[in-house]
Motif scaffolding. Sequence first.
Motif, mmCIF file in Angstrom:
data_model
loop_
_atom_site.group_PDB
_atom_site.id
_atom_site.type_symbol
_atom_site.label_atom_id
_atom_site.label_comp_id
_atom_site.label_asym_id
_atom_site.label_seq_id
_atom_site.Cartn_x
_atom_site.Cartn_y
_atom_site.Cartn_z
ATOM 1 N N GLY A 120 31.700 -59.698 40.492
ATOM 2 C CA GLY A 120 32.825 -58.883 40.369
ATOM 3 C C GLY A 120 33.725 -58.456 41.479
ATOM 4 N N ARG A 123 37.335 -59.894 41.740
ATOM 5 C CA ARG A 123 38.443 -58.918 40.814
ATOM 6 C C ARG A 123 38.575 -57.883 41.314
ATOM 7 N NH1 ARG A 123 37.699 -54.947 37.051
ATOM 8 N NH2 ARG A 123 39.114 -55.238 35.259
ATOM 9 N N GLU A 124 37.737 -57.226 42.043
ATOM 10 C CA GLU A 124 37.846 -55.860 42.703
ATOM 11 C C GLU A 124 38.737 -55.888 43.593
ATOM 12 O OE1 GLU A 124 34.790 -52.579 44.288
ATOM 13 O OE2 GLU A 124 34.105 -53.827 42.948
ATOM 14 N N LEU A 127 42.465 -56.975 42.257
ATOM 15 C CA LEU A 127 43.206 -55.697 41.668
ATOM 16 C C LEU A 127 43.643 -54.967 42.850
ATOM 17 C CD1 LEU A 127 40.618 -55.087 38.474
ATOM 18 C CD2 LEU A 127 43.288 -55.993 38.475
ATOM 19 N N ARG A 155 38.999 -67.591 35.758
ATOM 20 C CA ARG A 155 38.497 -66.248 35.189
ATOM 21 C C ARG A 155 38.960 -65.017 35.931
ATOM 22 N NH1 ARG A 155 34.071 -69.859 34.117
ATOM 23 N NH2 ARG A 155 33.185 -69.038 35.872
ATOM 24 N N VAL A 156 39.027 -65.062 37.324
ATOM 25 C CA VAL A 156 39.281 -63.912 37.843
ATOM 26 C C VAL A 156 40.903 -63.525 37.833
ATOM 27 C CG1 VAL A 156 40.077 -63.248 40.201
ATOM 28 C CG2 VAL A 156 37.625 -64.117 39.804
ATOM 29 N N ARG A 159 40.766 -61.823 34.250
ATOM 30 C CA ARG A 159 40.309 -60.760 34.168
ATOM 31 C C ARG A 159 41.147 -59.744 34.931
ATOM 32 N NH1 ARG A 159 34.413 -63.057 35.028
ATOM 33 N NH2 ARG A 159 33.759 -63.208 32.836
ATOM 34 N N CYS A 160 41.967 -60.157 35.767
ATOM 35 C CA CYS A 160 43.137 -59.311 36.489
ATOM 36 C C CYS A 160 44.578 -59.292 35.704
ATOM 37 C CB CYS A 160 43.431 -59.613 37.894
ATOM 38 S SG CYS A 160 41.625 -59.436 39.002
#
Length: 192
Positions: A120, A123-124, A127, A155-156, A159-160
Amino acid sequence: MIDPLLLPLPTTLETERLLIRVPKEGDGPALHAAVCESLPELRQFLSALPWVANPTTPEDAEIRSRTGAAHFVMRTHQPFHLFEKSTGQLLGGAGLLRTVWETPKTEVGYWVRSSCAGRGYAREAVLALVDYAFSQMQVARVELIADEANLASRRVAERCLFELEGILRQDRRATDGSLRNTCVYARVRPAP
């Protein structure tokens, strides 16, 4: 429109687990170790990371870090290194690139060292950089470009909360000569 050189952009961001900061002198050895560990994975999609095509040395990594700092100052793009707060380990890189200040829009890019993938961190970081782009750079749009076959990056994006706007067919050529499709994702600044 304000001249981008006059924007007081922060050089460091923090998330729950990450210290995200502009590259600086002395980052070369840590960057070199992360890149070398990750070369097989990074080279799968060279159209997104052409700088990993050639063999890398510690000197190359140091030059890349120093050049990144210069790019940040000149506002040509905003590169960042990702560090794990708890260990200080360099986990990868992320940045805002191909900024068109007149629009204004930018593109977010990222990579995470192989041993830390799937946790993750991308993603972190994405964002945090999207928030930075909207709040600090005042852009109206952030794009995320991914090879159609790069399912991890796609996928990133999802998810964002990036929206897939389209797939550019046969848009890029891979190192093996094959033509690749490019997914264009975007987020626009939320209404006030």
